[in-house]
Design a protein around this motif. Structure first.
Motif, short mmCIF file in Angstrom:
data_model
loop_
_atom_site.label_atom_id
_atom_site.label_comp_id
_atom_site.label_asym_id
_atom_site.label_seq_id
_atom_site.Cartn_x
_atom_site.Cartn_y
_atom_site.Cartn_z
N ILE A 116 0.77 -1.48 -0.21
CA ILE A 116 -0.06 -0.07 -0.04
C ILE A 116 1.02 1.32 0.24
O ILE A 116 0.64 2.22 -0.58
N ASP A 117 1.83 1.19 0.72
CA ASP A 117 2.75 2.46 0.78
C ASP A 117 3.67 2.56 -0.54
O ASP A 117 3.72 3.81 -0.96
N GLN A 118 3.92 1.50 -1.03
CA GLN A 118 4.57 1.78 -2.22
C GLN A 118 3.73 2.30 -3.56
O GLN A 118 4.03 3.17 -4.38
N LEU A 119 2.44 1.73 -3.46
CA LEU A 119 1.27 2.04 -4.35
C LEU A 119 1.14 3.79 -4.06
O LEU A 119 0.97 4.68 -5.14
N ARG A 120 1.04 4.11 -2.88
CA ARG A 120 0.85 5.60 -2.52
C ARG A 120 2.06 6.38 -3.03
O ARG A 120 1.96 7.57 -3.44
N GLN A 121 3.15 5.97 -2.85
CA GLN A 121 4.42 6.78 -3.43
C GLN A 121 4.73 6.61 -4.78
O GLN A 121 4.71 7.94 -5.49
N GLU A 122 3.98 5.67 -5.57
CA GLU A 122 3.96 5.72 -6.95
C GLU A 122 2.98 6.75 -7.60
O GLU A 122 3.09 7.54 -8.38
N ILE A 123 1.71 6.74 -6.83
CA ILE A 123 0.69 7.81 -7.04
C ILE A 123 1.17 9.05 -6.83
O ILE A 123 1.05 10.19 -7.72
N ASP A 124 1.80 9.46 -5.79
CA ASP A 124 2.46 10.76 -5.50
C ASP A 124 3.43 11.18 -6.54
O ASP A 124 3.59 12.43 -7.05
N GLN A 125 4.36 10.14 -7.02
CA GLN A 125 5.26 10.44 -7.99
C GLN A 125 4.58 10.91 -9.31
O GLN A 125 5.04 11.74 -10.09
N LEU A 126 3.53 10.16 -9.72
CA LEU A 126 2.75 10.34 -10.92
C LEU A 126 2.12 11.83 -10.99
O LEU A 126 2.12 12.63 -11.84
N ARG A 127 1.56 12.21 -9.67
CA ARG A 127 1.03 13.44 -9.56
C ARG A 127 1.93 14.63 -9.61
O ARG A 127 1.61 15.68 -10.27
N ALA A 128 3.26 14.32 -9.03
CA ALA A 128 4.34 15.34 -9.20
C ALA A 128 4.54 15.76 -10.74
O ALA A 128 4.87 16.76 -11.28
N ARG A 129 4.76 14.42 -11.60
CA ARG A 129 5.04 14.52 -12.99
C ARG A 129 4.03 15.21 -13.78
O ARG A 129 4.38 16.02 -14.45
N LEU A 130 2.61 14.84 -13.35
CA LEU A 130 1.73 15.80 -14.10
C LEU A 130 1.61 17.22 -13.66
O LEU A 130 1.27 18.04 -14.53
N ALA A 131 1.95 17.64 -12.57
CA ALA A 131 2.02 18.79 -12.09
C ALA A 131 3.16 19.68 -12.88
O ALA A 131 3.00 20.75 -12.78
N ALA A 132 4.17 18.95 -13.00
CA ALA A 132 5.38 19.74 -13.70
C ALA A 132 5.05 19.78 -14.98
O ALA A 132 5.65 20.79 -15.52
N HIS A 133 4.09 19.04 -15.64
CA HIS A 133 3.76 19.41 -17.13
C HIS A 133 2.66 20.37 -17.00
O HIS A 133 1.74 20.27 -18.31
N ASN A 134 2.14 20.82 -16.03
CA ASN A 134 0.76 21.52 -16.09
C ASN A 134 -0.33 20.82 -16.58
O ASN A 134 -1.27 21.13 -17.25
#
Length: 308
Positions: free
Chosen positions: A289-307
C-alpha cells in the motif's frame, strides 16, 4: 407490460425460488457438528459425553446468525426401553433445522452407562451387576443424522427395543438444542456417580424426561403406550426421581444464564479473532500500500510539472 403486472410476476418468481430453495435445503441442509442433519457420506454415528456436547454447542458461533444451536428446536422426544437383558432405557430427540422452511431433522439419543462400558449396551450385564455400583457414570449422546440415517443405527445400538412414550413440543414452547444440552449436563451433575440401586439408566432417562416436560410444558398430553414400564427392571419399580427433577428445574435458570454468558463470551472471542486476522492481513499488505501511494504521489508530481 405495466409496472403493476411486472411486480406481480416478480413476486411470483420470488415465491417460486423460495419454495425451490426450501425443497433442496430439506434434502441437503447445512450441517452442524453437534447436530448433523445430513450425512453426505452415509450413516456414521458420532458420540460424546453430555458435558462435552454441551461445551461444543456453547463454543459455536456463526458471524451472520450467531449461535445456531440456540435456533434448532426440539420437536419431539421419545422414551424407549430395550426388550432384552438388562432392559436398558434411553431417550431419543428429534431436532428441527434452524433455517425457517427447512423440514430436515437431526436425531440424537441420550442415555447413561458405566464409564468405560462402550457401546455394547444391549448385550452388557454390567448395568445390573452389584460391582457396577458407585462408579463413574457415562452420560452420553449419540448423533445419527437424519431420521432415515438414524433408524437402522438405533436398531444396531439398542434393538430389540420399544418406544414407551412420545412427547411433541409446539414451536412456541420447544427448547433449543442448547437448552436441552444444558438440562442434560445438569442431570449429570446431579448424580455423576453410577449407582446400581439409585442412579442408573432408568433414573437418568426419567429425570431428563421429567425435567424437560416441567421446564418446557405443552398443552398436549404425552402419548404413552406403556407408561408403567418406565423405570422398571423385570417388573420391579426402581423409585420415583421426583426430588431430582425438582432440583434440576430449580437450578436451571441460573445454569441457563451462565450458558448465555458463555455464548456471549464466545461471540466476543470470535469477533476479536476476526479483527486480529484483518489487522495482520492489513499489516502484511501495508508495504504494498505504501509503495502504491508513493507511485501515485510521483505520478501526481510529474503531471503537475507538465501543467496537466
Amino acid at each position: 407490460m405495466s409496472l403493476k403486472q411486472d411486480r406481480r410476476n416478480h413476486s411470483w418468481i420470488s415465491r417460486f425460488l423460495a419454495s425451490l430453495r426450501r425443497v433442496f435445503m430439506s434434502e441437503h441442509p447445512p450441517g452442524l457438528p453437534a447436530l448433523r442433519f445430513h450425512c453426505p457420506h452415509g450413516p456414521d454415528v458420532g458420540s460424546a459425553s453430555v458435558m462435552s456436547w454441551c461445551s461444543s454447542m456453547a463454543d459455536s458461533w456463526d458471524k451472520t446468525h450467531g449461535n445456531l444451536y440456540s435456533k434448532c428446536l426440539l420437536a419431539r422426544m421419545e422414551y424407549s426401553k430395550c426388550a432384552g437383558h438388562p432392559e436398558h432405557e434411553f431417550l431419543v430427540f428429534y431436532f428441527s433445522h434452524w433455517l425457517d422452511g427447512c423440514s430436515a431433522q437431526a436425531v440424537v439419543s441420550a442415555d447413561r452407562a458405566v464409564q468405560g462400558q462402550g457401546r455394547s449396551l444391549k448385550q452388557s450385564s454390567e448395568l445390573i451387576s452389584p460391582s457396577s455400583s458407585d462408579t463413574n457414570a457415562y452420560d452420553s449422546v449419540s448423533i445419527y443424522g437424519s431420521p432415515r440415517d438414524a433408524a437402522p443405527q438405533l436398531q444396531v445400538r439398542y434393538a430389540p427395543y420399544s418406544r414407551l412414550c412420545t412427547f411433541d413440543f409446539p414451536s412456541s414452547s420447544a427448547p433449543s438444542a442448547l437448552q436441552v444440552s444444558t438440562v442434560l449436563s445438569l442431570v449429570h451433575r446431579q448424580a455423576p456417580a453410577y449407582d446400581l440401586y439409585e442412579n442408573q439408566c432408568y433414573w437418568f432417562s426419567s429425570v431428563v424426561w421429567g425435567s424437560l416436560k416441567e421446564l418446557f410444558p405443552s398443552d398436549e398430553e404425552s402419548d404413552c403406550e406403556n407408561h408403567r414400564a418406565r423405570a422398571r427392571y423385570r417388573g420391579v419399580a426402581l423409585g420415583s426421581p421426583t426430588e431430582d427433577i425438582e432440583a434440576v428445574c430449580a437450578a436451571y435458570q441460573t445454569e441457563w444464564q451462565k450458558m448465555l454468558e458463555t455464548v456471549e463470551q464466545t461471540k466476543h472471542h470470535r469477533e476479536a479473532e476476526v479483527a486480529q486476522i484483518r489487522h495482520e492481513a492489513l499489516a502484511e499488505q501495508q508495504p504494498e500500500i505504501d509503495q502504491l501511494r508513493q507511485e501515485i504521489d510521483q505520478l501526481r508530481a510529474r503531471l503537475a510539472a507538465h501543467n496537466l
